[in-house]
Enzyme design. Sequence first.
Site, short mmCIF file in Angstrom:
data_model
loop_
_atom_site.label_atom_id
_atom_site.label_comp_id
_atom_site.label_asym_id
_atom_site.label_seq_id
_atom_site.Cartn_x
_atom_site.Cartn_y
_atom_site.Cartn_z
N TYR A 126 31.12 24.26 -56.16
CA TYR A 126 30.99 25.72 -56.31
C TYR A 126 32.32 26.34 -56.73
CZ TYR A 126 29.35 30.45 -55.05
OH TYR A 126 28.98 31.78 -55.07
N SER B 5 32.72 34.89 -58.18
CA SER B 5 32.80 34.89 -56.71
C SER B 5 34.27 35.01 -56.34
CB SER B 5 32.25 33.55 -56.19
OG SER B 5 32.57 33.35 -54.83
P1 NAD Z 1 19.98 33.82 -54.36
O1 NAD Z 1 19.75 32.41 -53.93
O2 NAD Z 1 19.52 34.95 -53.52
O3 NAD Z 1 19.39 34.04 -55.81
C1 NAD Z 1 19.62 33.12 -56.82
C2 NAD Z 1 18.69 33.42 -57.97
O4 NAD Z 1 18.88 32.39 -58.94
C3 NAD Z 1 17.22 33.42 -57.60
O5 NAD Z 1 16.54 34.39 -58.38
C4 NAD Z 1 16.77 32.01 -57.99
O6 NAD Z 1 15.39 31.92 -58.28
C5 NAD Z 1 17.62 31.82 -59.22
N1 NAD Z 1 17.81 30.44 -59.56
C6 NAD Z 1 18.24 29.41 -58.78
N2 NAD Z 1 18.26 28.27 -59.48
C7 NAD Z 1 17.85 28.60 -60.73
C8 NAD Z 1 17.65 27.84 -61.92
N3 NAD Z 1 17.87 26.52 -61.98
N4 NAD Z 1 17.20 28.49 -63.02
C9 NAD Z 1 16.94 29.81 -62.98
N5 NAD Z 1 17.12 30.58 -61.89
C10 NAD Z 1 17.56 29.96 -60.78
O7 NAD Z 1 21.56 33.90 -54.64
P2 NAD Z 1 22.56 35.14 -54.63
O8 NAD Z 1 23.32 35.10 -53.36
O9 NAD Z 1 21.88 36.39 -55.04
O10 NAD Z 1 23.57 34.66 -55.75
C11 NAD Z 1 23.57 35.17 -57.07
C12 NAD Z 1 24.92 34.88 -57.71
O11 NAD Z 1 25.97 35.53 -56.96
C13 NAD Z 1 25.29 33.39 -57.75
O12 NAD Z 1 25.94 33.09 -58.96
C14 NAD Z 1 26.25 33.25 -56.59
O13 NAD Z 1 27.14 32.19 -56.77
C15 NAD Z 1 26.96 34.59 -56.65
N6 NAD Z 1 27.61 34.96 -55.39
C16 NAD Z 1 26.89 35.16 -54.26
C17 NAD Z 1 27.54 35.53 -53.09
C18 NAD Z 1 26.82 35.80 -51.81
O14 NAD Z 1 27.50 36.02 -50.79
N7 NAD Z 1 25.51 35.82 -51.78
C19 NAD Z 1 28.93 35.66 -53.09
C20 NAD Z 1 29.64 35.43 -54.26
C21 NAD Z 1 28.96 35.08 -55.41
#
Ligand code: NAD
Length: 260
Positions: free
Chosen positions: A155, A142
């Site tokens: 985080y 991130s």
């Molecule tokens: P999201 O909540 O849409 O998806 C998260 C996924 O992880 C889902 O498939 C969920 O079922 C799964 N998950 C959650 N807990 C779990 C567990 N204990 N075991 C197995 N699977 C689990 O989130 P996202 O926004 O797509 O984020 C994905 C990654 O990208 C994360 O690492 C997040 O930190 C990173 N990220 C997201 C953003 C953003 O703006 N959305 C920005 C920077 C980084």
Amino acid sequence: MLKGKTAIVTGSTSGIGLGIARALAADGADILLNGFGDGPEIDQLRDAMAVQYGVKVAYCGADMTKAADIERMVETANHAFGKIDIVVNNAGIQHVAPVQDFPLERWDAVIAINLTAPFLITRAVLPQMLARDWGRIINIASVHGQVASVDKSAYVASKHGIMGFTKAVALETATTGVTCNAICPGWVLTPLVQQQIDALATREQLSNEDASVKLLGDKQPSQTFASPEQLGALTVYLCSDAACNMRGVGLPVDGGWLAQ
Ligand code: NAD
């Protein structure tokens, strides 16, 4: 390009992980999906992806907070595909609270999913990648792997940690055909971020649209969300031969967040 390769993408039942899984599958890789969600919907997703992209798609609902589940997921992928070439450590959670009010249970969960799970998966798959002298480990970090924001201590710590882990693995594999890199997204409109938009809208009595504008405005100069498709395309690039000498980097896709 990725025909004959196999990939695990953690947290790929929604959001960024699903975008990455689709991009890898579109490029020919067999995919093991992971994440939570409604059983029949996940079955449907798996079958639809297999038909759409003409690849094998497996699923394992392993909980990334549990070491035994992670072991089972790696075994499931080995069993389904015979090998694992690509791992995308994407599953991640957020919890927002000031440090003095931060519950230990939430801290532990954030560190377990965002940092310890990638370590456990990498440790499990690295021997076979090194034996074949080819592998790609891609950690979805991130912008919070590079800078901080208030109320996100767990985080930010986990994402700075995954950047350090990425560099350490990259150095340990530097003379091999295995690379380890990270992608550092800014705001991407996924369920994880929608929760923060909803909280902002409630707190400040804003519409969903106004809350989205406010969220972006504070941090992301492009004033637009990055998309799971853009992150998928970058992941495919990191899997290409052209990227074989990129090692231990964190590539921002952040609308200019880190340029400020
Ligand atoms: P999201 O909540 O849409 O998806 C998260 C996924 O992880 C889902 O498939 C969920 O079922 C799964 N998950 C959650 N807990 C779990 C567990 N204990 N075991 C197995 N699977 C689990 O989130 P996202 O926004 O797509 O984020 C994905 C990654 O990208 C994360 O690492 C997040 O930190 C990173 N990220 C997201 C953003 C953003 O703006 N959305 C920005 C920077 C980084």
